[in-house]
Design a protein around this motif. Structure first.
Motif, mmCIF file in Angstrom:
data_model
loop_
_atom_site.group_PDB
_atom_site.id
_atom_site.type_symbol
_atom_site.label_atom_id
_atom_site.label_comp_id
_atom_site.label_asym_id
_atom_site.label_seq_id
_atom_site.Cartn_x
_atom_site.Cartn_y
_atom_site.Cartn_z
ATOM 1 N N HIS A 7 -115.143 -21.645 35.026
ATOM 2 C CA HIS A 7 -114.435 -21.471 36.297
ATOM 3 C C HIS A 7 -112.972 -21.841 36.080
ATOM 4 O O HIS A 7 -112.618 -23.020 36.026
ATOM 5 C CB HIS A 7 -115.060 -22.354 37.375
ATOM 6 C CG HIS A 7 -116.532 -22.092 37.574
ATOM 7 N ND1 HIS A 7 -117.008 -21.181 38.482
ATOM 8 C CD2 HIS A 7 -117.613 -22.604 36.944
ATOM 9 C CE1 HIS A 7 -118.331 -21.147 38.423
ATOM 10 N NE2 HIS A 7 -118.730 -22.002 37.488
ATOM 11 N N GLN A 8 -112.139 -20.840 35.919
ATOM 12 C CA GLN A 8 -110.739 -21.056 35.576
ATOM 13 C C GLN A 8 -109.826 -20.864 36.797
ATOM 14 O O GLN A 8 -109.828 -19.805 37.423
ATOM 15 C CB GLN A 8 -110.319 -20.091 34.464
ATOM 16 C CG GLN A 8 -110.989 -20.367 33.127
ATOM 17 C CD GLN A 8 -110.490 -21.641 32.470
ATOM 18 O OE1 GLN A 8 -109.302 -21.954 32.543
ATOM 19 N NE2 GLN A 8 -111.379 -22.357 31.814
ATOM 20 N N LYS A 9 -109.049 -21.888 37.091
ATOM 21 C CA LYS A 9 -108.059 -21.803 38.172
ATOM 22 C C LYS A 9 -106.800 -21.126 37.643
ATOM 23 O O LYS A 9 -106.359 -21.423 36.538
ATOM 24 C CB LYS A 9 -107.723 -23.193 38.704
ATOM 25 C CG LYS A 9 -108.888 -23.890 39.377
ATOM 26 C CD LYS A 9 -108.469 -25.257 39.891
ATOM 27 C CE LYS A 9 -109.636 -25.948 40.600
ATOM 28 N NZ LYS A 9 -109.244 -27.294 41.094
ATOM 29 N N ASN A 51 -103.655 -19.797 33.569
ATOM 30 C CA ASN A 51 -104.742 -20.696 33.983
ATOM 31 C C ASN A 51 -104.366 -22.170 33.909
ATOM 32 O O ASN A 51 -105.252 -23.024 33.754
ATOM 33 C CB ASN A 51 -105.991 -20.431 33.140
ATOM 34 C CG ASN A 51 -105.766 -20.702 31.662
ATOM 35 O OD1 ASN A 51 -104.711 -20.384 31.114
ATOM 36 N ND2 ASN A 51 -106.751 -21.273 31.004
ATOM 37 N N THR A 96 -109.541 -18.817 41.792
ATOM 38 C CA THR A 96 -110.378 -19.159 40.643
ATOM 39 C C THR A 96 -111.144 -17.931 40.168
ATOM 40 O O THR A 96 -111.667 -17.156 40.978
ATOM 41 C CB THR A 96 -111.374 -20.276 41.007
ATOM 42 O OG1 THR A 96 -110.645 -21.441 41.407
ATOM 43 C CG2 THR A 96 -112.260 -20.628 39.814
ATOM 44 N N GLU A 97 -111.190 -17.766 38.856
ATOM 45 C CA GLU A 97 -112.029 -16.726 38.266
ATOM 46 C C GLU A 97 -113.278 -17.397 37.708
ATOM 47 O O GLU A 97 -113.177 -18.326 36.901
ATOM 48 C CB GLU A 97 -111.301 -15.963 37.168
ATOM 49 C CG GLU A 97 -112.153 -14.818 36.614
ATOM 50 C CD GLU A 97 -111.401 -13.916 35.657
ATOM 51 O OE1 GLU A 97 -111.794 -12.741 35.527
ATOM 52 O OE2 GLU A 97 -110.428 -14.381 35.036
ATOM 53 N N SER A 98 -114.451 -16.931 38.125
ATOM 54 C CA SER A 98 -115.714 -17.550 37.741
ATOM 55 C C SER A 98 -116.568 -16.576 36.944
ATOM 56 O O SER A 98 -116.773 -15.437 37.358
ATOM 57 C CB SER A 98 -116.478 -18.013 38.986
ATOM 58 O OG SER A 98 -115.710 -18.972 39.699
ATOM 59 N N TYR A 130 -100.895 -22.319 43.268
ATOM 60 C CA TYR A 130 -102.297 -21.946 43.024
ATOM 61 C C TYR A 130 -102.613 -20.605 43.666
ATOM 62 O O TYR A 130 -102.224 -20.321 44.808
ATOM 63 C CB TYR A 130 -103.228 -23.027 43.578
ATOM 64 C CG TYR A 130 -104.694 -22.679 43.510
ATOM 65 C CD1 TYR A 130 -105.368 -22.683 42.295
ATOM 66 C CD2 TYR A 130 -105.398 -22.330 44.660
ATOM 67 C CE1 TYR A 130 -106.730 -22.351 42.231
ATOM 68 C CE2 TYR A 130 -106.749 -22.009 44.603
ATOM 69 C CZ TYR A 130 -107.397 -22.017 43.385
ATOM 70 O OH TYR A 130 -108.728 -21.690 43.318
ATOM 71 N N ASP A 133 -113.041 -15.075 45.789
ATOM 72 C CA ASP A 133 -113.144 -16.417 45.225
ATOM 73 C C ASP A 133 -114.497 -17.011 45.566
ATOM 74 O O ASP A 133 -114.933 -16.973 46.720
ATOM 75 C CB ASP A 133 -112.041 -17.309 45.814
ATOM 76 C CG ASP A 133 -111.433 -18.222 44.769
ATOM 77 O OD1 ASP A 133 -112.080 -18.426 43.735
ATOM 78 O OD2 ASP A 133 -110.335 -18.742 44.995
#
Length: 289
Positions: free
Chosen positions: A257-259, A140, A155-157, A152, A287
């Motif tokens: 919200h992790q990229k 992340n 994103t995990e939300s 990249y 996403d």
């Protein structure tokens, strides 16, 4: 150059103290071991043993040689391991990740050329890449240096699933702060998300469950809220049999919200880019923009 088998026989002799036991352990004859000890002395040009009737002892030079032999044998084993790991890295992409989300996307590809690390990888990312223990790590945050670069992925939300009678359903969007004091279910292990939960809602009770079948049963027969992400539905274990009597509320906090990035050695870019593109395409379907 001293042959490795001579060093192994010397180290074995030093451990067991007799030619007979050395021969037994190594599956050799006693004359063969005696011959090897003499050959080692001849090749080194020094005396390693004190010889007495029916008995052989290491002298001080022999003891020193044994210590150095152990180092060489261990170095050779390490050398062999590194070469095999490098070769494996060239034929198979070995991928790790520091949270379940990227692993869910990765497994959904069903790519036979990928070896997935079962346990979460939570530190020493640069070392694991430079030593070819991993071809790529999905984490992340990006890493950029002389040898390593990042791309990249998605994103995990995080969302919370609420029972119908919960007053929090009045909110279309929630924050961790509004979950204060709640008891919430979560799968486990989840890597850095555990720390986020403890930091953001320290007054709440998070019940972690690491058996997917038991977790699904608990969800079905309880009225407790539980966490999911935009990637959960892709998961063949945690994402199945979720109760349909919950209201899903996204969490608005930035930390929810992790990229994620694919991190890899620059020299491996051409090898990992096809996988990265597959991950990006798959991730983009889930996403949340």
């Amino acid at each position: 150059m001293i042959e490795n088998y001579l060093l192994e026989e010397l180290v074995t002799f030093a451990k067991y103290g007799t030619v007979a036991k050395t021969a037994e352990v190594l599956g050799l004859t006693q004359p063969a071991v005696t011959h090897s000890m003499k050959k080692l002395e001849e090749e080194l040009g020094v005396k390693l043993f004190i010889r007495k009737p029916n008995k052989l002892y290491l002298n001080e030079t022999g003891k020193y040689t044994t210590r150095e032999a152990k180092k060489l044998i261990n170095d050779n084993l390490d050398f062999t391991k590194k070469v095999k790991q490098f070769d494996k890295d060239q034929t198979t992409l070995v991928v790790g990740f520091n949270a379940p989300g990227p692993g869910i996307v990765l497994r959904s590809l069903h790519d036979k050329n990928i070896q997935i690390k079962n346990n979460l990888v939570e530190n020493n990312f640069e070392k694991l890449l430079s030593e070819h223990q991993l071809t790529c790590v999905l984490i992340n945050f990006p890493i950029e240096d002389r040898d390593i670069t990042s791309t990249y992925l998605g994103t995990e939300s995080m969302s919370v699933n609420l029972p119908s009678e919960c007053k929090l359903n009045e909110n279309k969007e929630l924050s961790f702060k509004k979950l204060k004091g709640k008891t919430i279910l979560s799968p486990s292990p989840i890597g850095f998300w555990t720390k986020i939960y403890h930091d953001e809602i320290p007054d709440s009770k998070i019940i972690f469950q690491n058996e997917s079948t038991e977790y699904s049963e608990i969800l079905q027969y309880s009225v407790l809220p539980f966490f999911t992400t935009n990637l959960t539905s892709l998961d063949s274990q945690w994402g199945t049999n979720l109760p349909n009597n919950r209201t899903v509320r996204p969490l608005s906090d930035e930390v929810a919200h992790q990229k994620f990035y694919a991190v890899y050695l620059k020299q491996n870019k051409n090898r990992v880019m096809p996988l990265i593109e597959k991950l990006q395409d798959q991730w983009s379907k889930y996403d949340q923009k």
